[in-house]
Write a protein that holds these residues in place. Structure first.
Motif, mmCIF file in Angstrom:
data_model
loop_
_atom_site.group_PDB
_atom_site.id
_atom_site.type_symbol
_atom_site.label_atom_id
_atom_site.label_comp_id
_atom_site.label_asym_id
_atom_site.label_seq_id
_atom_site.Cartn_x
_atom_site.Cartn_y
_atom_site.Cartn_z
ATOM 1 N N GLY A 20 0.783 -1.232 0.000
ATOM 2 C CA GLY A 20 0.000 0.000 0.000
ATOM 3 C C GLY A 20 0.813 1.279 0.000
ATOM 4 N N PHE A 21 0.099 2.342 -0.285
ATOM 5 C CA PHE A 21 0.707 3.662 -0.283
ATOM 6 C C PHE A 21 -0.396 4.651 0.002
ATOM 7 N N SER A 22 -0.150 5.581 0.900
ATOM 8 C CA SER A 22 -1.150 6.620 1.120
ATOM 9 C C SER A 22 -0.447 7.935 1.391
ATOM 10 N N PHE A 23 -1.098 9.017 1.030
ATOM 11 C CA PHE A 23 -0.486 10.337 1.202
ATOM 12 C C PHE A 23 -1.571 11.386 1.280
ATOM 13 N N VAL A 24 -1.168 12.615 1.559
ATOM 14 C CA VAL A 24 -2.123 13.724 1.533
ATOM 15 C C VAL A 24 -1.657 14.726 0.470
ATOM 16 N N PRO A 25 -2.580 15.502 -0.094
ATOM 17 C CA PRO A 25 -2.197 16.449 -1.141
ATOM 18 C C PRO A 25 -1.090 17.383 -0.661
ATOM 19 N N GLY A 26 -0.057 17.555 -1.488
ATOM 20 C CA GLY A 26 1.045 18.453 -1.129
ATOM 21 C C GLY A 26 2.281 17.727 -0.653
ATOM 22 N N GLN A 27 2.157 16.418 -0.378
ATOM 23 C CA GLN A 27 3.338 15.657 0.052
ATOM 24 C C GLN A 27 4.212 15.319 -1.156
ATOM 25 N N PHE A 28 5.449 14.895 -0.859
ATOM 26 C CA PHE A 28 6.363 14.571 -1.950
ATOM 27 C C PHE A 28 6.983 13.205 -1.719
ATOM 28 N N VAL A 29 7.611 12.690 -2.762
ATOM 29 C CA VAL A 29 8.360 11.432 -2.645
ATOM 30 C C VAL A 29 9.798 11.684 -3.079
ATOM 31 N N MET A 30 10.696 10.814 -2.622
ATOM 32 C CA MET A 30 12.074 10.820 -3.117
ATOM 33 C C MET A 30 12.132 9.743 -4.194
ATOM 34 N N VAL A 31 12.432 10.154 -5.399
ATOM 35 C CA VAL A 31 12.438 9.225 -6.531
ATOM 36 C C VAL A 31 13.885 8.923 -6.930
ATOM 37 N N SER A 32 14.193 7.626 -7.010
ATOM 38 C CA SER A 32 15.551 7.191 -7.344
ATOM 39 C C SER A 32 15.622 6.617 -8.740
ATOM 40 N N VAL A 33 16.634 7.036 -9.468
ATOM 41 C CA VAL A 33 17.091 6.240 -10.597
ATOM 42 C C VAL A 33 18.417 5.673 -10.081
ATOM 43 N N LEU A 34 18.400 4.435 -9.663
ATOM 44 C CA LEU A 34 19.585 3.904 -8.981
ATOM 45 C C LEU A 34 20.786 3.928 -9.911
ATOM 46 N N VAL A 93 11.609 2.378 -10.984
ATOM 47 C CA VAL A 93 12.314 3.425 -10.252
ATOM 48 C C VAL A 93 12.176 3.131 -8.757
ATOM 49 N N GLY A 94 12.967 3.810 -7.959
ATOM 50 C CA GLY A 94 12.860 3.682 -6.511
ATOM 51 C C GLY A 94 12.010 4.822 -5.959
ATOM 52 N N VAL A 95 11.204 4.512 -4.960
ATOM 53 C CA VAL A 95 10.367 5.551 -4.347
ATOM 54 C C VAL A 95 10.475 5.453 -2.828
ATOM 55 N N ARG A 96 10.754 6.583 -2.180
ATOM 56 C CA ARG A 96 10.668 6.649 -0.708
ATOM 57 C C ARG A 96 9.638 7.701 -0.359
ATOM 58 N N GLY A 97 8.961 7.479 0.732
ATOM 59 C CA GLY A 97 7.995 8.473 1.163
ATOM 60 C C GLY A 97 6.613 7.866 1.322
ATOM 61 N N PRO A 98 5.569 8.677 1.369
ATOM 62 C CA PRO A 98 5.561 10.121 1.169
ATOM 63 C C PRO A 98 6.166 10.873 2.359
ATOM 64 N N PHE A 99 6.687 12.056 2.077
ATOM 65 C CA PHE A 99 7.280 12.884 3.120
ATOM 66 C C PHE A 99 6.626 14.263 3.145
ATOM 67 N N GLY A 100 6.800 14.942 4.262
ATOM 68 C CA GLY A 100 6.327 16.318 4.385
ATOM 69 C C GLY A 100 4.910 16.415 4.906
ATOM 70 N N ASN A 101 4.436 17.664 5.043
ATOM 71 C CA ASN A 101 3.141 17.871 5.683
ATOM 72 C C ASN A 101 1.959 17.830 4.712
ATOM 73 N N GLY A 102 1.820 18.748 3.810
ATOM 74 C CA GLY A 102 0.674 18.742 2.894
ATOM 75 C C GLY A 102 -0.112 20.039 2.966
ATOM 76 N N TRP A 103 -0.968 20.237 1.971
ATOM 77 C CA TRP A 103 -1.812 21.440 1.930
ATOM 78 C C TRP A 103 -2.810 21.395 3.082
ATOM 79 N N PRO A 104 -3.274 22.553 3.528
ATOM 80 C CA PRO A 104 -4.177 22.591 4.699
ATOM 81 C C PRO A 104 -5.614 22.219 4.331
ATOM 82 N N VAL A 105 -5.805 20.994 3.830
ATOM 83 C CA VAL A 105 -7.155 20.622 3.348
ATOM 84 C C VAL A 105 -8.198 20.643 4.468
ATOM 85 N N ASP A 106 -7.780 20.324 5.678
ATOM 86 C CA ASP A 106 -8.754 20.334 6.776
ATOM 87 C C ASP A 106 -9.114 21.753 7.189
ATOM 88 N N LYS A 107 -8.086 22.583 7.291
ATOM 89 C CA LYS A 107 -8.342 23.985 7.663
ATOM 90 C C LYS A 107 -9.168 24.699 6.609
#
Lengths: 251, 274, 343
Positions: free
Chosen positions: B32-46, B89-103
Motif C-alpha cells: 500500500g501507499f497513502s499520502f495527503v495532497p502536497g506531500q512529496f516522494v524521493m524518486v531514485s534512478v539507482l 524506479v525507486g520511491v521513498r515516502g511520502p514525506f512532508g506535511n501537505g496542503w491545509p485541506v482540513d483547515k
C-alpha cells in the motif's frame, strides 16, 4: 554500442594518459563499454572520428595546436579537458610570466625554429564539456567521466576544497597546526588529499575550488611568513591561468 | 523500516505535459501507499541518484497509482526522461506535511501556480473536484512561460467548470503563430480578477520562489494575512526525513516541517527570496 | 548522581585491565593517541598508547558513530533492481571521551532517534560502550563551562574515569558499566576520591578563559541577521568547511550513488557534508539560496547557537575544534560576543 573514444595530447608530460593506462584490473571492464579509436600512446592503430568522447591532454601553445584542437572538437560529441594543462594551461603556462624569447632560450639550444603562442587551456579555443582537474587527475575521476558520458549524465566532480577530503582522512592540519603553506583551503578536491595524507602540503594541483577566498588565503600565507613572491608562485604553479587565479597570479 | 531504502515502483504510463515536463504514473509494487495532497516522494534512478518530487495525483487513487510530474532539470530527472513504461524506479515516502485541506473546509480557496509548481497543486485541485462541497469559492490562477509550458492542459476544461470557481491562465509570452485567448503577463497580474473573500479564505501557492515572493506581496496588500498564505517550498534534499540538513531554511526543515509553510512561519527566516 | 551509586578506584594497571577485558569481550577499543602534534581516536590495545592528559582530538568520536563516509545499501540493476542493506556493525568501545564530546554524542543520539530513526547510526550506537574521561586541563580554546557541557558531566557514559592524582576514580553511568567494573574486581572508592574529583573540577572551572553562554543566544542571533559581524567575518572565511567537519554536533550529509564500472551494480553512499561549501545549498538549474559566503557562515553559526533546523541537537558544546582548525582564525565565541554587543 560501445562508446567511441579518442585520446589526444598537446603540450604536456603525458602523465594524465599514464594515469589512464595505470587502470590495470579495471581495463577489461572499461573495454566492455568503450572502444579506443584513437590513442597514440596505447595503440598504433589510429582511426579518425567521429568520437563520442574525446579526452584531450595538454595545453595549447602553438598555432598548429589551435587548429588541431578545433578539429578534434568538430569530431567529438563530448570533449573533456584531461588534466591541468588542458584545463588551464597547467605547469607549462608558467612561461607566460616571462618573455617568449627568454623561455625559448632556457629550453632550446637553438630556439630559432620554435613558433609558440601564449600557453592556454583548451577552452580558450573550444567548448569544453567537462574538466578533469589535477596533475594528473585521479583515475577515479577519469572513470567517473566515462560512466557519466555513457549514462548521459553530468559527472560528479566535486569542486569543494581539499580540506574536506583531508578531514575525512583525519590528517593533522598542516596549515593551522604546522604553519606550513598548504593550498588545501582554496584547491578543488578530487585527489583524495594524497599529499596531506603523506604529510606534505597541498600544492594546489587541482586548481581553484568553486569559490576560493583568494584574498583571505593570501593573508593566511603571509601570516605564516611567505613572501609576496612565494605567494605569487603558489598561485601560478598549476593554475595561474585559471580565470579565478589570473588576478592574484598577476597575469 | 529503513527510511533510506527505496521501494520499487513500476512506470505504468508517461504523459508528455510540455517540452520539458512529463507526468509518470507509478505503481508501487510491494503493497500500500497513502499520502495527503502536497506531500512529496524521493524518486531514485539507482546509479544516478535521487530527487524530491511532489505527488501530482489524488490520494484516493494511491492504492492503484501515484503520479509525479517532473521537469527535466538535472541528472535524476534527465534519466527519468529516458525511461519507458515498464521500467522501474525507486520511491521513498511520502514525506512532508501537505496542503491545509482540513483547515480549508468551508473556506474560499485561492490556488496560485507557476510553472512546474502546478504539479504540487494538482492533488489539491483534484480534491476540490472530488469533494466540491467541502470548500467555498475556489479560484485557480496558473501561469507559465508560454502556452506550450502549461501542464495538465487536458484537464483545464474540467478545472474551469468547477461551480463557484474559475480558472485563470496567463503566460509570460506567446510565441508567434501560437493561438492564445487568455492573459499575458506574470501570474500576479491576475490578482485583480480575484473575488475570494480575504477574510474567510486560504491561499495555496507553488511556483518559483521569486514568483511566490511577488504573489505574497500582492496578497498582503489585498488584505490576506500571512497565516492564510500557504507556500510549497523547494530546497535540495538528500534524505527527505530531517537528517541530512540540506533543505534547512534557517530554523526550518523543508522536508519535515514543510514543504508547505505559511508565510507567517517563514517570514523571519534567512536565506530565501520570499 | 555520585552519592547514590557505587564508586570504584583503580590504578593505571587497572585501566589497562579494563581495556584488555573489553577487547577480550569482542570490543574494538578506541582511545586518544598522540601522533605528531595532534591527538586522534585510534584503535588501542593498551592504556600505554593513550594520552590521558590529552586536550582534544582532530576529529571527535563522532567519526565512529556517524562516519565521514558510509554505505547505505548496495543495489543491482537487473530487471529493475534489487537492494540489499548492510550487515550489523561490530562492537566498539570509546575509551577516554571528554565531557564535551559525551554531550555531543548524547545530542546526536537524540537527533538520530527522532522519527524516523536513523538505523545506521542507532545500530552502531547500540553496539558502542562509552568510557568517559574527566579532563585534566583546559586550554585557551575550551569553553564547555559556559555551554553547560563540562567540565562536570553526569550522563552520557557507561563509565567515567577521573584522574584524582594518586589513582583513578571510576563512576558507573549505566548497568553495563557497573557490571563491567564489578567484574574487574575494582575496589570501592571512598569519599576522598569524590572530594578529590570535586577539587579538580573546581580548579578546571577557574582556568577557562573563553566563554559563550547559551542564554538567549539563539534568539538574539536570529534577531540580528543583518548584523555587520556576519559579512565582516566572512571576508576572512575560506569556506573550507573545516569548522563543521571537525564539529562533534554537525551531522549534515550528502547522498550519492557510485555505479561500478560494469554499470550493473553499485552502492548508495552517504558522506559528511558541510554547509560552508558552495554546493551544499545548490538547487536545480544552478540556483543557490546561500550563494554568498556570509550566508553560509551565518547559517553554520546560527546552527551552533541553536537557531537552525537542528536546534539544540546541533548546537555548540564548546570543544573548541572549529577555532583550532580554522585557517583564518575565526572564533565563533567572538562572533557571539559581538552579537551580544561587545567589541
Amino acid at each position: 554500442m560501445k562508446l567511441k573514444v579518442g585520446v589526444f595530447k598537446f603540450t604536456s608530460c603525458s602523465g594524465c594518459q599514464v594515469e589512464l593506462i595505470r587502470m590495470n584490473e579495471q581495463l577489461p571492464e572499461l573495454l566492455n563499454l568503450v572502444e579506443f579509436k584513437y590513442w597514440a600512446m596505447a595503440s598504433s592503430k589510429l582511426e579518425d572520428g567521429p568520437y563520442d568522447l574525446a579526452l584531450v591532454e595538454g595545453a595549447i601553445s602553438t598555432p598548429e595546436c589551435i587548429e588541431e584542437v578545433k578539429a578534434i572538437r568538430e569530431k567529438s560529441r563530448v570533449l573533456v579537458a584531461l588534466g591541468d594543462c588542458a584545463v588551464t594551461g597547467g605547469v607549462p603556462s608558467i612561461r607566460n610570466w616571462m618573455s617568449q624569447r627568454e623561455a625559448e632560450t632556457i629550453v632550446y639550444p637553438k630556439p630559432g625554429c620554435i613558433r609558440s603562442t601564449r600557453v592556454y587551456g583548451i577552452d580558450e579555443y573550444v567548448k569544453v564539456d567537462y574538466y578533469l582537474k589535477g596533475c594528473p587527475p585521479r583515475l577515479e575521476n577519469i572513470l567517473e567521466v566515462f560512466k557519466a558520458v555513457i549514462l548521459g549524465v553530468k559527472p560528479r566532480l566535486r569542486q569543494h576544497p581539499v580540506c574536506v577530503e583531508c578531514k575525512f582522512y583525519e590528517n593533522e592540519c598542516l596549515l593551522t597546526t604546522y604553519k606550513q603553506p598548504c593550498m588545501g583551503p582554496v584547491t578543488a578536491a578530487g585527489c583524495g588529499a594524497i599529499c596531506p595524507n603523506v604529510g606534505r602540503v597541498c600544492e594546489g594541483c587541482y586548481g581553484p575550488m568553486s569559490d576560493p577566498n583568494i584574498a583571505s588565503m593570501v593573508e593566511r600565507l603571509k601570516e605564516i611568513g611567505l613572501s609576496d613572491d612565494e605567494i605569487l608562485r603558489k598561485f601560478r604553479k598549476y593554475a595561474g591561468m585559471s580565470k579565478l587565479y589570473r588576478e592574484v597570479a598577476k597575469l | 523500516m529503513n527510511p533510506y531504502v527505496p521501494r520499487i515502483a513500476v512506470i505504468e504510463s508517461i504523459v508528455d505535459e510540455t517540452p520539458d515536463i512529463k507526468t509518470f504514473r507509478l505503481r508501487i509494487t510491494d503493497g500500500g501507499f497513502s499520502f495527503v495532497p502536497g506531500q512529496f516522494v524521493m524518486v531514485s534512478v539507482l546509479g544516478v541518484g535521487e530527487s524530491a518530487i511532489s505527488i501530482s495525483s489524488h490520494p484516493d487513487d494511491a492504492e492503484k497509482f501515484i503520479e509525479i510530474s517532473v521537469r527535466k532539470v538535472g541528472n535524476v530527472t534527465g534519466s527519468l526522461f529516458r525511461l519507458k513504461p515498464g521500467d522501474k524506479v525507486g520511491v521513498r515516502g511520502p514525506f512532508g506535511n501537505g496542503w491545509p485541506v482540513d483547515k480549508a473546509v468551508g473556506k474560499d480557496l485561492l490556488i496560485v501556480g507557476g510553472g512546474c509548481g502546478q504539479g504540487a497543486l494538482r492533488p489539491l485541485i483534484l480534491d476540490v473536484l472530488r469533494h466540491r462541497d467541502r470548500y467555498g469559492r475556489v479560484e485557480i490562477l496558473y501561469g507559465a512561460r508560454t502556452p506550450q509550458d502549461l501542464m495538465f492542459k487536458y484537464e483545464h476544461d474540467v478545472w474551469a467548470s468547477v461551480p463557484q470557481g474559475c480558472l485563470l491562465l496567463t503566460v509570460d509570452r506567446v510565441p508567434p503563430g501560437v493561438e492564445w485567448k487568455h492573459n499575458v503577463g506574470v501570474v500576479t497580474r491576475l490578482f485583480e480578477h480575484v473575488t475570494v473573500d480575504p477574510a474567510n479564505s486560504l491561499v495555496c501557492i507553488c511556483g518559483p520562489e521569486i514568483m511566490m515572493h511577488f504573489a505574497v506581496k500582492g496578497l498582503l496588500s489585498m488584505g490576506f494575512k500571512g497565516d492564510q498564505i500557504y507556500l510549497s517550498m523547494e530546497r535540495r534534499m538528500k534524505c527527505g526525513v530531517g537528517k541530512c540538513g540540506h533543505c534547512q531554511i534557517g530554523g526550518k526543515y523543508v522536508c519535515k516541517d514543510g514543504p508547505i509553510f505559511t508565510y507567517e512561519e517563514l517570514k523571519l527566516e534567512p536565506d530565501k527570496i520570499l | 548522581m555520585g552519592g547514590a551509586s557505587q564508586l570504584f578506584k583503580t590504578d593505571l594497571e587497572g585501566l589497562d585491565r579494563l581495556i584488555r577485558k573489553l577487547r577480550s569481550g569482542g570490543y574494538v577499543v578506541y582511545g586518544p593517541v598522540k601522533q605528531g602534534r595532534s591527538w586522534f581516536f585510534l584503535e588501542i590495545d593498551s592504556v600505554k598508547q593513550v594520552d590521558l592528559n590529552y586536550v582534544r582530538t582532530v576529529l571527535p568520536p563522532k567519526k565512529l558513530l556517524h562516519p565521514p563516509r558510509e554505505k547505505l545499501f548496495e543495489f543491482k540493476l537487473d530487471d529493475g533492481f534489487e537492494v540489499s542493506e548492510k550487515p550489523t556493525p561490530s562492537a566498539v568501545a570509546l575509551f577516554g571521551v571528554h565531557p564535551c564530546d559525551l554531550k555531543a554524542i548524547e545530542r546526536q543520539d537524540e537527533f538520530f532517534s527522532q522519527t524516523p530513526e536513523d538505523p545506521y547510526y542507532l545500530a552502531r550506537r547500540r553496539n558502542t560502550l562509552i568510557i568517559g574521561l574527566t579532563c585534566t586541563r583546559v586550554d585557551e580554546n575550551c569553553f564547555c563551562l559556559s555551554r553547560g557541557t563540562g567540565p562536570e558531566v553526569s550522563t552520557g557514559f557507561d563509565i567515567l574515569i577521573t584522574d584524582v592524582g594518586n589513582g583513578y576514580l571510576l563512576e558507573p553511568g549505566s548497568a553495563k558499566g557497573l557490571e563491567l567494573l564489578k567484574s574487574l574486581g575494582f575496589q570501592e572508592a571512598g569519599d576522598e576520591y569524590l572530594e578529590a574529583k570535586q577539587k579538580l573540577i573546581e580548579e578546571l572551572k577557574k582556568s577557562f578563559t573563553k566563554h559563550m553562554p547559551s542564554e538567549g543566544l539563539a534568539e538574539l542571533a536570529k534577531s540580528l541577521l543583518d548584523h555587520e559581524v556576519w559579512k565582516e567575518t566572512a571576508e576572512r572565511c575560506l569556506s573550507c568547511g573545516n569548522c563543521s567537519l571537525v564539529c562533534p554536533t554537525c551531522y549534515c550529509f550528502d547522498v550519492y550513488d557510485v555505479l561500478e564500472l560494469n554499470l550493473r551494480s553499485g552502492v548508495r553512499v552517504r558522506e559528511l557534508d558541510s554547509c560552508q561549501l558552495l554546493e551544499y545549498a545548490e538547487v536545480a538549474l544552478g540556483g543557490n539560496f546561500r550563494r554568498n559566503r556570509f550566508q553560509r557562515l551565518r547559517h553554520w553559526m546560527l546552527c551552533k547557537f541553536g537557531a537552525a533546523g537542528g536546534g539544540l541537537y546541533s548546537s555548540c558544546v564548546g570543544c573548541g575544534r572549529c577555532i583550532v582548525y580554522c585557517p583564518a582564525s575565526i572564533d565563533l565565541t567572538e562572533v557571539a560576543g559581538r552579537l551580544r554587543g561587545g567589541g
